[in-house]
Design an enzyme around this catalytic site. Structure first.
Site, PDB file in Angstrom:
ATOM      1  N   ASP A   1       0.807  -1.212   0.000  1.00 16.91           N
ATOM      2  CA  ASP A   1       0.000   0.000   0.000  1.00 16.91           C
ATOM      3  C   ASP A   1       0.850   1.276   0.000  1.00 16.91           C
ATOM      4  O   ASP A   1       1.933   1.287   0.566  1.00 16.91           O
ATOM      5  CB  ASP A   1      -0.907  -0.025   1.237  1.00 16.91           C
ATOM      6  CG  ASP A   1      -2.217   0.674   0.979  1.00 16.91           C
ATOM      7  OD1 ASP A   1      -2.454   1.085  -0.176  1.00 16.91           O
ATOM      8  OD2 ASP A   1      -2.986   0.830   1.930  1.00 16.91           O
TER       9      ASP A   1
ATOM     10  N   ASN B   1       1.462   3.295  -2.896  1.00 15.90           N
ATOM     11  CA  ASN B   1       2.105   3.689  -4.160  1.00 15.90           C
ATOM     12  C   ASN B   1       1.586   5.036  -4.642  1.00 15.90           C
ATOM     13  O   ASN B   1       2.349   5.884  -5.105  1.00 15.90           O
ATOM     14  CB  ASN B   1       1.827   2.656  -5.267  1.00 15.90           C
ATOM     15  CG  ASN B   1       2.440   1.309  -4.972  1.00 15.90           C
ATOM     16  OD1 ASN B   1       3.280   1.191  -4.094  1.00 15.90           O
ATOM     17  ND2 ASN B   1       2.015   0.295  -5.705  1.00 15.90           N
ATOM     18  N   GLY B   2       0.268   5.221  -4.531  1.00 14.69           N
ATOM     19  CA  GLY B   2      -0.366   6.464  -4.985  1.00 14.69           C
ATOM     20  C   GLY B   2       0.135   7.653  -4.182  1.00 14.69           C
ATOM     21  O   GLY B   2       0.504   8.691  -4.747  1.00 14.69           O
TER      22      GLY B   2
ATOM     23  N   TRP C   1       2.894   7.863  -2.453  1.00 13.86           N
ATOM     24  CA  TRP C   1       4.326   8.058  -2.747  1.00 13.86           C
ATOM     25  C   TRP C   1       4.468   8.943  -3.995  1.00 13.86           C
ATOM     26  O   TRP C   1       5.255   9.883  -4.020  1.00 13.86           O
ATOM     27  CB  TRP C   1       4.974   6.689  -2.977  1.00 13.86           C
ATOM     28  CG  TRP C   1       6.448   6.713  -3.264  1.00 13.86           C
ATOM     29  CD1 TRP C   1       7.458   6.605  -2.361  1.00 13.86           C
ATOM     30  CD2 TRP C   1       7.071   6.850  -4.554  1.00 13.86           C
ATOM     31  NE1 TRP C   1       8.677   6.662  -2.988  1.00 13.86           N
ATOM     32  CE2 TRP C   1       8.475   6.810  -4.334  1.00 13.86           C
ATOM     33  CE3 TRP C   1       6.603   6.997  -5.855  1.00 13.86           C
ATOM     34  CZ2 TRP C   1       9.396   6.914  -5.374  1.00 13.86           C
ATOM     35  CZ3 TRP C   1       7.526   7.111  -6.897  1.00 13.86           C
ATOM     36  CH2 TRP C   1       8.902   7.063  -6.653  1.00 13.86           C
TER      37      TRP C   1
ATOM     38  N   HIS D   1       3.306   2.970  -8.852  1.00 15.84           N
ATOM     39  CA  HIS D   1       3.218   1.524  -9.052  1.00 15.84           C
ATOM     40  C   HIS D   1       4.530   0.992  -9.656  1.00 15.84           C
ATOM     41  O   HIS D   1       4.979  -0.095  -9.312  1.00 15.84           O
ATOM     42  CB  HIS D   1       2.040   1.169  -9.962  1.00 15.84           C
ATOM     43  CG  HIS D   1       0.708   1.530  -9.355  1.00 15.84           C
ATOM     44  ND1 HIS D   1       0.387   1.220  -8.059  1.00 15.84           N
ATOM     45  CD2 HIS D   1      -0.383   2.183  -9.861  1.00 15.84           C
ATOM     46  CE1 HIS D   1      -0.832   1.653  -7.782  1.00 15.84           C
ATOM     47  NE2 HIS D   1      -1.317   2.250  -8.859  1.00 15.84           N
TER      48      HIS D   1
ATOM     49  N   TRP E   1     -10.673  -3.453  -9.536  1.00 17.14           N
ATOM     50  CA  TRP E   1     -11.307  -3.303 -10.861  1.00 17.14           C
ATOM     51  C   TRP E   1     -12.140  -2.028 -10.910  1.00 17.14           C
ATOM     52  O   TRP E   1     -12.494  -1.551 -11.984  1.00 17.14           O
ATOM     53  CB  TRP E   1     -12.207  -4.504 -11.187  1.00 17.14           C
ATOM     54  CG  TRP E   1     -11.466  -5.783 -11.462  1.00 17.14           C
ATOM     55  CD1 TRP E   1     -11.513  -6.923 -10.720  1.00 17.14           C
ATOM     56  CD2 TRP E   1     -10.590  -6.063 -12.560  1.00 17.14           C
ATOM     57  NE1 TRP E   1     -10.706  -7.889 -11.276  1.00 17.14           N
ATOM     58  CE2 TRP E   1     -10.131  -7.401 -12.406  1.00 17.14           C
ATOM     59  CE3 TRP E   1     -10.127  -5.321 -13.660  1.00 17.14           C
ATOM     60  CZ2 TRP E   1      -9.253  -8.006 -13.305  1.00 17.14           C
ATOM     61  CZ3 TRP E   1      -9.244  -5.927 -14.557  1.00 17.14           C
ATOM     62  CH2 TRP E   1      -8.828  -7.241 -14.377  1.00 17.14           C
TER      63      TRP E   1
ATOM     64  N   ARG F   1     -11.090   0.892 -10.018  1.00 14.69           N
ATOM     65  CA  ARG F   1     -10.219   2.068 -10.210  1.00 14.69           C
ATOM     66  C   ARG F   1     -10.390   2.617 -11.634  1.00 14.69           C
ATOM     67  O   ARG F   1     -10.922   1.925 -12.499  1.00 14.69           O
ATOM     68  CB  ARG F   1      -8.760   1.680  -9.971  1.00 14.69           C
ATOM     69  CG  ARG F   1      -8.530   1.368  -8.513  1.00 14.69           C
ATOM     70  CD  ARG F   1      -7.076   1.371  -8.158  1.00 14.69           C
ATOM     71  NE  ARG F   1      -6.967   1.231  -6.711  1.00 14.69           N
ATOM     72  CZ  ARG F   1      -5.880   1.485  -5.996  1.00 14.69           C
ATOM     73  NH1 ARG F   1      -4.792   1.889  -6.598  1.00 14.69           N
ATOM     74  NH2 ARG F   1      -5.876   1.352  -4.699  1.00 14.69           N
TER      75      ARG F   1
ATOM     76  N   LEU G   1      12.224 -20.069  -3.282  1.00 12.32           N
ATOM     77  CA  LEU G   1      11.156 -19.161  -2.830  1.00 12.32           C
ATOM     78  C   LEU G   1       9.933 -19.344  -3.724  1.00 12.32           C
ATOM     79  O   LEU G   1      10.062 -19.378  -4.952  1.00 12.32           O
ATOM     80  CB  LEU G   1      11.632 -17.700  -2.928  1.00 12.32           C
ATOM     81  CG  LEU G   1      10.565 -16.614  -2.740  1.00 12.32           C
ATOM     82  CD1 LEU G   1      10.063 -16.584  -1.281  1.00 12.32           C
ATOM     83  CD2 LEU G   1      11.103 -15.228  -3.113  1.00 12.32           C
TER      84      LEU G   1
ATOM     85  N   ARG H   1      -6.099  -2.084   8.166  1.00 15.10           N
ATOM     86  CA  ARG H   1      -7.212  -2.874   7.623  1.00 15.10           C
ATOM     87  C   ARG H   1      -6.679  -4.145   6.977  1.00 15.10           C
ATOM     88  O   ARG H   1      -5.541  -4.179   6.535  1.00 15.10           O
ATOM     89  CB  ARG H   1      -7.919  -2.089   6.494  1.00 15.10           C
ATOM     90  CG  ARG H   1      -8.689  -0.914   6.879  1.00 15.10           C
ATOM     91  CD  ARG H   1      -9.435  -0.379   5.656  1.00 15.10           C
ATOM     92  NE  ARG H   1      -8.536   0.174   4.650  1.00 15.10           N
ATOM     93  CZ  ARG H   1      -8.110   1.437   4.651  1.00 15.10           C
ATOM     94  NH1 ARG H   1      -8.489   2.263   5.590  1.00 15.10           N
ATOM     95  NH2 ARG H   1      -7.315   1.869   3.706  1.00 15.10           N
TER      96      ARG H   1
ATOM     97  N   SER I   1      -8.530  -5.415   4.313  1.00 10.17           N
ATOM     98  CA  SER I   1      -8.907  -5.174   2.914  1.00 10.17           C
ATOM     99  C   SER I   1      -9.142  -6.452   2.115  1.00 10.17           C
ATOM    100  O   SER I   1      -8.635  -6.591   0.996  1.00 10.17           O
ATOM    101  CB  SER I   1      -7.860  -4.303   2.213  1.00 10.17           C
ATOM    102  OG  SER I   1      -7.728  -3.081   2.872  1.00 10.17           O
TER     103      SER I   1
ATOM    104  N   GLU J   1       0.833 -12.983  12.698  1.00  3.24           N
ATOM    105  CA  GLU J   1       1.244 -11.780  13.416  1.00  3.24           C
ATOM    106  C   GLU J   1       1.160 -10.607  12.438  1.00  3.24           C
ATOM    107  O   GLU J   1       1.431 -10.775  11.248  1.00  3.24           O
ATOM    108  CB  GLU J   1       2.700 -11.937  13.900  1.00  3.24           C
ATOM    109  CG  GLU J   1       2.887 -13.057  14.897  1.00  3.24           C
ATOM    110  CD  GLU J   1       2.248 -12.739  16.252  1.00  3.24           C
ATOM    111  OE1 GLU J   1       2.297 -11.574  16.670  1.00  3.24           O
ATOM    112  OE2 GLU J   1       1.699 -13.666  16.883  1.00  3.24           O
TER     113      GLU J   1
HETATM  114  C1  FPP Z   1      -1.871  -0.143  -3.488  1.00  2.49           C
HETATM  115  O1  FPP Z   1      -1.396   1.193  -3.404  1.00  2.49           O
HETATM  116  C2  FPP Z   1      -1.171  -0.838  -4.572  1.00  2.49           C
HETATM  117  C3  FPP Z   1      -1.788  -1.450  -5.625  1.00  2.49           C
HETATM  118  C4  FPP Z   1      -3.238  -1.463  -5.805  1.00  2.49           C
HETATM  119  C5  FPP Z   1      -1.006  -2.081  -6.691  1.00  2.49           C
HETATM  120  C6  FPP Z   1       0.213  -2.812  -6.281  1.00  2.49           C
HETATM  121  C7  FPP Z   1       1.062  -3.035  -7.479  1.00  2.49           C
HETATM  122  C8  FPP Z   1       2.400  -2.961  -7.540  1.00  2.49           C
HETATM  123  C9  FPP Z   1       3.272  -2.714  -6.369  1.00  2.49           C
HETATM  124  C10 FPP Z   1       3.150  -3.089  -8.813  1.00  2.49           C
HETATM  125  C11 FPP Z   1       2.802  -4.240  -9.662  1.00  2.49           C
HETATM  126  C12 FPP Z   1       3.036  -5.540  -9.022  1.00  2.49           C
HETATM  127  C13 FPP Z   1       3.832  -6.474  -9.522  1.00  2.49           C
HETATM  128  C14 FPP Z   1       3.911  -7.786  -8.857  1.00  2.49           C
HETATM  129  C15 FPP Z   1       4.653  -6.239 -10.708  1.00  2.49           C
HETATM  130  P1  FPP Z   1      -2.399   2.382  -3.714  1.00  2.49           P
HETATM  131  O2  FPP Z   1      -2.398   2.620  -5.178  1.00  2.49           O
HETATM  132  O3  FPP Z   1      -3.727   2.063  -3.127  1.00  2.49           O
HETATM  133  O4  FPP Z   1      -1.730   3.585  -2.969  1.00  2.49           O
HETATM  134  P2  FPP Z   1      -2.505   4.766  -2.205  1.00  2.49           P
HETATM  135  O5  FPP Z   1      -3.295   4.114  -1.096  1.00  2.49           O
HETATM  136  O6  FPP Z   1      -1.378   5.605  -1.701  1.00  2.49           O
HETATM  137  O7  FPP Z   1      -3.354   5.467  -3.205  1.00  2.49           O
END
Ligand code: FPP
Length: 226
Positions: free
Chosen positions: A2, A4-5, A7, A19, A51, A53, A113, A176, A178, A189
């Site tokens: 979680d 990425n957005g 960041w 992402h 889906w 989004r 792994l 959460r 989710s 844990e």
């Molecule tokens: C949640 O962050 C992240 C996702 C919905 C996508 C995760 C995908 C990747 C890390 C890259 C692709 C994966 C692989 C295995 C190549 P968010 O977008 O909800 O972030 P936010 O809560 O800050 O908006």
């Protein structure tokens, strides 16, 4: 994975840049698992709810997944990584499915792994599908209702071939689940970090594992020191 957005937003970048940076963290964390001898890593890469989004973000994520799979083949072979998935992957675009199937087949005998990607995954959907499969077996006379136990349900989940996770790490401070592995995380844990996923590195992962190693797991029993 979680944050990425957030960041990306904090850097004035589009969400897809977050992402992309997140995909880099996938490599870091997989390498850390290999170094520490952790045999299973499940990553929540795309949920059933994702889906909903905007289409351009979905497209970017699918493209990223495809690129990731194309670029990782050699590395998986070299590092002895087996790729697996959980989730309704039949809903993914054809090009993604083709890449997934190819890499799953190519890596099926690797043993260091198991990297499990949760794709189009929702735990409630998984439990619903398992329930339907069990109901059909009852209807066909393959099992009786009184024979159904916890193990029966576990055996019908997508995750049946894998052990339950010992540790759940959630980035970006959210508290959460989710819709992630609701059944399988019963005795896991939790480790919550404020860092966004793209900022979460090997050092952070090691810290999470060290923190986990200090926990005392009782599985509902009384501690031996009491
Ligand atoms: C949640 O962050 C992240 C996702 C919905 C996508 C995760 C995908 C990747 C890390 C890259 C692709 C994966 C692989 C295995 C190549 P968010 O977008 O909800 O972030 P936010 O809560 O800050 O908006």
């Amino acid at each position: 994975m979680d944050g990425n957005g957030r960041w990306a937003k904090s850097r004035g970048l589009p969400r897809k840049a977050g992402h992309r940076a997140g995909a880099e963290t996938v490599r870091e964390v997989s390498d850390a698992c290999l170094e520490l001898g952790i045999q299973y890593l499940t990553l929540y890469a795309f949920s059933s709810e994702n889906w909903n989004r905007p289409q351009n973000e979905i497209d970017a994520l699918m493209k990223l997944l495809e690129q990731f799979l194309k670029s990782k083949s050699k590395e998986f072979a070299k590092k002895n990584v087996r790729l697996q998935t959980i989730g309704r992957t039949h809903l993914l675009p054809e090009s993604c499915r083709a890449e997934l199937n190819r890499v799953i087949e190519e890596t099926k005998n690797n043993t260091a792994l198991t990297l499990i990607l949760a794709l189009s995954y929702g735990s409630r959907e998984e439990i619903t599908d398992a329930t339907k499969a069990i109901a059909e077996k009852v209807q066909n006379g393959q099992i009786t209702p009184s024979e159904i136990n916890n193990q029966t349900l576990s055996n019908h989940l997508d995750s049946a071939p894998f052990p339950d996770p010992d540790l759940l790490i959630r980035t970006s401070g959210e508290l959460r689940l989710s819709n992630f592995l609701l059944w399988q995380l019963s005795y896991a844990e939790f480790y919550i970090t404020q860092k966004n996923w793209p900022d979460f590195g090997k050092k952070d992962f090691r810290e999470a594992i060290e923190n986990y190693a200090r926990r005392q797991r009782r599985f509902g029993r009384v501690s031996s020191s009491k």
